[in-house]
Design a protein around this motif. Structure first.
Motif, PDB file in Angstrom:
ATOM      1  N   THR A 186      -2.938   7.405   5.864  1.00 55.56           N
ATOM      2  CA  THR A 186      -2.294   8.830   5.717  1.00 55.56           C
ATOM      3  C   THR A 186      -0.880   8.671   5.555  1.00 55.56           C
ATOM      4  O   THR A 186      -0.523  10.426   5.070  1.00 55.56           O
ATOM      5  N   GLU A 187      -0.603   8.189   6.650  1.00 54.46           N
ATOM      6  CA  GLU A 187       0.939   7.960   6.895  1.00 54.46           C
ATOM      7  C   GLU A 187       1.635   7.106   7.810  1.00 54.46           C
ATOM      8  O   GLU A 187       1.076   5.879   8.164  1.00 54.46           O
ATOM      9  N   PHE A 188       2.991   6.440   6.969  1.00 55.47           N
ATOM     10  CA  PHE A 188       3.837   6.312   7.205  1.00 55.47           C
ATOM     11  C   PHE A 188       4.540   5.834   8.356  1.00 55.47           C
ATOM     12  O   PHE A 188       5.458   7.317   7.866  1.00 55.47           O
ATOM     13  N   LEU A 189       4.700   5.701   9.496  1.00 57.17           N
ATOM     14  CA  LEU A 189       5.555   6.033  10.719  1.00 57.17           C
ATOM     15  C   LEU A 189       6.943   5.989  10.507  1.00 57.17           C
ATOM     16  O   LEU A 189       7.372   5.481  12.020  1.00 57.17           O
ATOM     17  N   VAL A 190       7.338   4.559  10.139  1.00 57.16           N
ATOM     18  CA  VAL A 190       8.582   4.005   9.608  1.00 57.16           C
ATOM     19  C   VAL A 190       9.096   4.130   8.432  1.00 57.16           C
ATOM     20  O   VAL A 190       7.872   3.308   7.744  1.00 57.16           O
ATOM     21  N   GLU A 191      10.017   3.360   8.608  1.00 58.47           N
ATOM     22  CA  GLU A 191      10.498   3.650   7.135  1.00 58.47           C
ATOM     23  C   GLU A 191      10.068   2.346   6.631  1.00 58.47           C
ATOM     24  O   GLU A 191      10.469   1.772   7.469  1.00 58.47           O
ATOM     25  N   ASN A 192      10.684   1.680   5.100  1.00 61.70           N
ATOM     26  CA  ASN A 192      10.636   0.359   4.718  1.00 61.70           C
ATOM     27  C   ASN A 192      12.071   0.118   5.217  1.00 61.70           C
ATOM     28  O   ASN A 192      12.930   0.630   5.696  1.00 61.70           O
ATOM     29  N   GLU A 193      12.068  -1.345   5.451  1.00 65.82           N
ATOM     30  CA  GLU A 193      13.491  -2.181   5.729  1.00 65.82           C
ATOM     31  C   GLU A 193      14.029  -1.371   6.951  1.00 65.82           C
ATOM     32  O   GLU A 193      14.952  -1.727   7.233  1.00 65.82           O
ATOM     33  N   ALA A 194      13.044  -0.774   8.109  1.00 65.67           N
ATOM     34  CA  ALA A 194      13.366  -0.244   9.361  1.00 65.67           C
ATOM     35  C   ALA A 194      13.255  -1.610  10.656  1.00 65.67           C
ATOM     36  O   ALA A 194      12.091  -2.311  10.730  1.00 65.67           O
ATOM     37  N   ALA A 195      14.142  -1.405  11.425  1.00 70.74           N
ATOM     38  CA  ALA A 195      14.454  -2.117  12.701  1.00 70.74           C
ATOM     39  C   ALA A 195      12.400  -1.735  13.549  1.00 70.74           C
ATOM     40  O   ALA A 195      12.499  -0.201  13.862  1.00 70.74           O
ATOM     41  N   VAL A 196      11.598  -2.204  13.693  1.00 71.04           N
ATOM     42  CA  VAL A 196      10.818  -2.600  14.581  1.00 71.04           C
ATOM     43  C   VAL A 196      10.880  -3.349  16.107  1.00 71.04           C
ATOM     44  O   VAL A 196      10.847  -4.014  16.417  1.00 71.04           O
ATOM     45  N   ASP A 197      10.009  -2.418  17.166  1.00 72.22           N
ATOM     46  CA  ASP A 197       9.236  -2.908  18.221  1.00 72.22           C
ATOM     47  C   ASP A 197       8.197  -3.412  18.534  1.00 72.22           C
ATOM     48  O   ASP A 197       7.036  -2.845  17.603  1.00 72.22           O
ATOM     49  N   ALA A 198       7.846  -4.423  18.831  1.00 74.47           N
ATOM     50  CA  ALA A 198       6.259  -5.239  19.684  1.00 74.47           C
ATOM     51  C   ALA A 198       5.375  -3.937  20.333  1.00 74.47           C
ATOM     52  O   ALA A 198       5.964  -3.536  20.995  1.00 74.47           O
ATOM     53  N   GLY A 199       4.262  -3.591  19.501  1.00 78.53           N
ATOM     54  CA  GLY A 199       3.622  -2.419  19.776  1.00 78.53           C
ATOM     55  C   GLY A 199       3.963  -1.166  19.417  1.00 78.53           C
ATOM     56  O   GLY A 199       3.205  -0.615  19.360  1.00 78.53           O
ATOM     57  N   GLN A 200       4.533  -0.964  18.169  1.00 80.52           N
ATOM     58  CA  GLN A 200       5.453   0.355  17.753  1.00 80.52           C
ATOM     59  C   GLN A 200       4.611   0.214  16.552  1.00 80.52           C
ATOM     60  O   GLN A 200       3.848  -0.322  15.666  1.00 80.52           O
ATOM     61  N   VAL A 249       1.173  -1.493  -0.123  1.00 88.29           N
ATOM     62  CA  VAL A 249      -0.042   0.106   0.336  1.00 88.29           C
ATOM     63  C   VAL A 249       0.691   1.308   0.045  1.00 88.29           C
ATOM     64  O   VAL A 249       1.978   1.084   0.728  1.00 88.29           O
ATOM     65  N   ASN A 250       0.299   2.345  -0.045  1.00 88.77           N
ATOM     66  CA  ASN A 250       0.826   3.369  -0.299  1.00 88.77           C
ATOM     67  C   ASN A 250       0.363   4.558   0.332  1.00 88.77           C
ATOM     68  O   ASN A 250      -0.979   3.970  -0.047  1.00 88.77           O
ATOM     69  N   GLU A 251       0.436   5.545   0.864  1.00 90.60           N
ATOM     70  CA  GLU A 251      -0.149   7.153   1.426  1.00 90.60           C
ATOM     71  C   GLU A 251      -0.893   7.504   0.054  1.00 90.60           C
ATOM     72  O   GLU A 251      -1.043   7.115  -0.836  1.00 90.60           O
TER      73      GLU A 251
END
Length: 79
Positions: A59-73, A26-28
């Protein structure tokens, strides 16, 4: 319409595409239905689909593609 945030269910690496040559899930400004795949999280070489839990428009991505994320982020915002 109410805002909905898609969260990472577990830690890993977030991917917006199924593979490097494919377009993003998906995209914005895209409209998604509840249950639609909106990304992947990779943990130890296993990929898990991330699905929207609500209908809405991205409406918005809050992390970048290929970013490390935490549970619940938070990953993306829908309205």
């Amino acid at each position: 319409m109410a805002e909905h945030i898609v969260h990472a269910p577990f830690p890993g690496v977030f991917y917006r595409r199924p593979d490097p040559e494919s377009p993003p899930f998906v995209n914005e400004s895209d409209t998604v239905a509840s249950g639609s795949v909106v990304g992947l999280i990779e943990v130890m070489k296993m990929f898990q689909e991330i699905r929207s839990e609500a209908d809405g428009t991205v409406t918005e991505f809050l992390v970048e593609n290929e970013a490390a994320v935490d549970a619940g982020q938070p990953l993306m915002r829908l309205t």
